[in-house]
Design an enzyme around this catalytic site. Structure first.
Site, short mmCIF file in Angstrom:
data_model
loop_
_atom_site.label_atom_id
_atom_site.label_comp_id
_atom_site.label_asym_id
_atom_site.label_seq_id
_atom_site.Cartn_x
_atom_site.Cartn_y
_atom_site.Cartn_z
NE ARG A 85 35.62 31.98 37.37
CZ ARG A 85 34.80 31.58 36.40
NH1 ARG A 85 34.16 32.47 35.65
NH2 ARG A 85 34.62 30.30 36.16
CE1 TYR A 141 9.27 57.94 32.88
CE2 TYR A 141 10.18 55.79 32.33
CZ TYR A 141 9.30 56.58 33.07
OH TYR A 141 8.49 55.99 33.99
CG MET A 195 10.77 48.75 35.79
SD MET A 195 10.83 49.40 37.46
CE MET A 195 10.49 47.92 38.39
CE LYS A 217 27.91 29.01 34.62
NZ LYS A 217 29.35 28.73 34.59
C1 LIG Z 1 29.85 28.37 33.40
C2 LIG Z 1 30.95 27.40 33.31
C3 LIG Z 1 31.10 26.59 32.18
C4 LIG Z 1 30.32 26.82 30.92
O1 LIG Z 1 30.90 27.91 30.22
P1 LIG Z 1 30.37 28.44 28.82
O2 LIG Z 1 31.32 29.50 28.45
O3 LIG Z 1 28.99 28.96 29.06
O4 LIG Z 1 30.37 27.28 27.88
C5 LIG Z 1 32.07 25.59 32.23
N1 LIG Z 1 32.86 25.42 33.32
C6 LIG Z 1 32.76 26.20 34.41
C7 LIG Z 1 33.66 25.97 35.56
C8 LIG Z 1 31.82 27.22 34.44
O5 LIG Z 1 31.73 28.01 35.51
#
Ligand SMILES: *Cc1c(COP(=O)(O)O)cnc(C)c1O
Length: 348
Positions: free
Chosen positions: A135, A251, A299, A41
């Site tokens: 979550r 800055y 930036m 992701k």
């Molecule tokens: C992002 C994610 C992972 C990977 O987690 P890491 O801590 O980056 O290894 C695994 N399972 C789910 C459901 C996730 O959202």
């Protein structure tokens, strides 16, 4: 006028594909009987799906986890839809139809999502059960619902909240996950992320889901000897200048030279993920020389101390690559440091 296909870039991200593949193999080995998948992701944690997914495929990964449906097209260039899952599940009929059309497997997280998926025609899905992170995922009490029981679940999974520390929450979540496995017929079971792999065999089940550690992050102290750096970002020096004592930099004039100092302006800033909290105390490198960051991050630019270095205008210099050390000094997480690297990097 015809433009070259690739624009010139003053930021580049070299990926060590061998290290990436070796990290996946190490995590697969550390997963024991279980097979390792890969969380890709957020454009493979900022490193670029187009380089990362083929390398992980070659290494042997067969499962790729995304968060958004908008991320699917890029990964479909490299693997079949059935090898991809979208962890956020289906929010509406449009997303369910998109899943059906692409063959990408949704991870179902709620009764509402189960209904949407079933109404779209159903078929293979994964199921996320919440065991305490609160979550995303179905409550244990909902698993007996006929709608859930009618799902065709390939992978039943849950996600650990505190796998990176020796917390009693880990064993609690493991216990609840075992309860969930009694209630749902699933092809396979999956609980551990990168850090979870280091919690031992009890946490491995059939499939693990590492993300951060694939990309060189030390998600758990136990991973330190097993994981190699993958990302080598570099930025170009676009100007050098000689300061005299009393000259200030940047800055709000937060740094003042106490002696004559040669400095370089580097084309990276917070728009590229080099945040202001990374400035104080961090250093870039050139040919082994440390180039401390001076003053405030702009930036698009930072200024570094070139004392003792022969780096010149036009040269590329190395950004800090030690993720745990940079996380420590900046107060950011290793996840943030990787995923913030912006669009101006040449990932080719
Ligand atoms: C992002 C994610 C992972 C990977 O987690 P890491 O801590 O980056 O290894 C695994 N399972 C789910 C459901 C996730 O959202």
């Amino acid at each position: 006028m015809t433009l070259p296909e690739e624009p010139p870039r003053s930021l580049r991200l070299r990926l060590d594909r061998m290290a990436l593949a070796a990290n996946w193999r190490a995590l697969d080995r550390l997963s024991g009987e279980a097979m390792a998948g890969a969380a890709v992701k957020a454009d493979a944690y900022g490193l670029g799906v187009d380089a990362v997914v083929p390398a992980l495929c070659d290494a042997g990964s067969r499962h790729f986890f995304l968060a958004h449906w908008s991320e699917v097209a890029a990964v479909l260039e490299h693997v079949a839809g059935s090898a991809i899952s979208v962890l956020h599940g289906v929010r509406n009929a449009e997303e369910a139809a998109f899943a059906q059309a692409t063959g990408v497997i949704p991870t179902i997280n709620s009764l509402r999502q189960a209904k949407l998926w079933t109404e779209s025609g159903g078929g293979t899905c994964h199921l996320m059960v919440d065991t305490g992170i609160n979550r995303l995922g179905m409550a244990l009490a909902e698993l007996g619902d006929p709608l859930v029981q009618s799902l065709d679940v390939d992978i039943l999974m849950s996600h650990l909240a505190s796998a990176d520390e020796a917390s009693p929450q880990n064993a609690r979540q493991l216990g609840l996950f075992h309860q969930a496995t009694q209630q749902v017929q699933a092809g396979r079971l999956s609980l551990a992320n990168s850090a979870g792999i280091m919690l031992g065999t009890d946490y491995h089940f059939d499939l693990t889901r590492p993300g951060l550690a694939l990309y060189g992050g030390i998600a758990h102290p136990g991973l330190a000897g097993h994981i190699a750096q993958v990302a080598y970002p570099q930025a170009a020096i676009i100007q050098t200048r000689q300061l005299t004592a009393g000259d200030s930099v940047g800055y709000n004039a937060l740094w003042t030279a106490r002696q004559p100092t040669r400095v370089g302006t580097v084309s990276i800033g917070y728009a590229d993920g080099f945040l202001r909290t990374m400035g104080p105390g961090s250093a870039l490198q050139h040919a082994g020389d440390l180039l401390p960051v001076l003053g405030r991050v702009s930036m698009d630019m930072i200024v570094v101390d070139l004392t003792g270095s022969d780096a010149e205008e036009g040269d590329f210099i190395d950004l800090p690559g030690d993720l745990p050390a940079l996380a420590q000094s900046s107060g950011l997480s290793q996840y943030e440091i990787l995923t913030l690297m912006g669009r101006r990097f040449d990932r080719g």
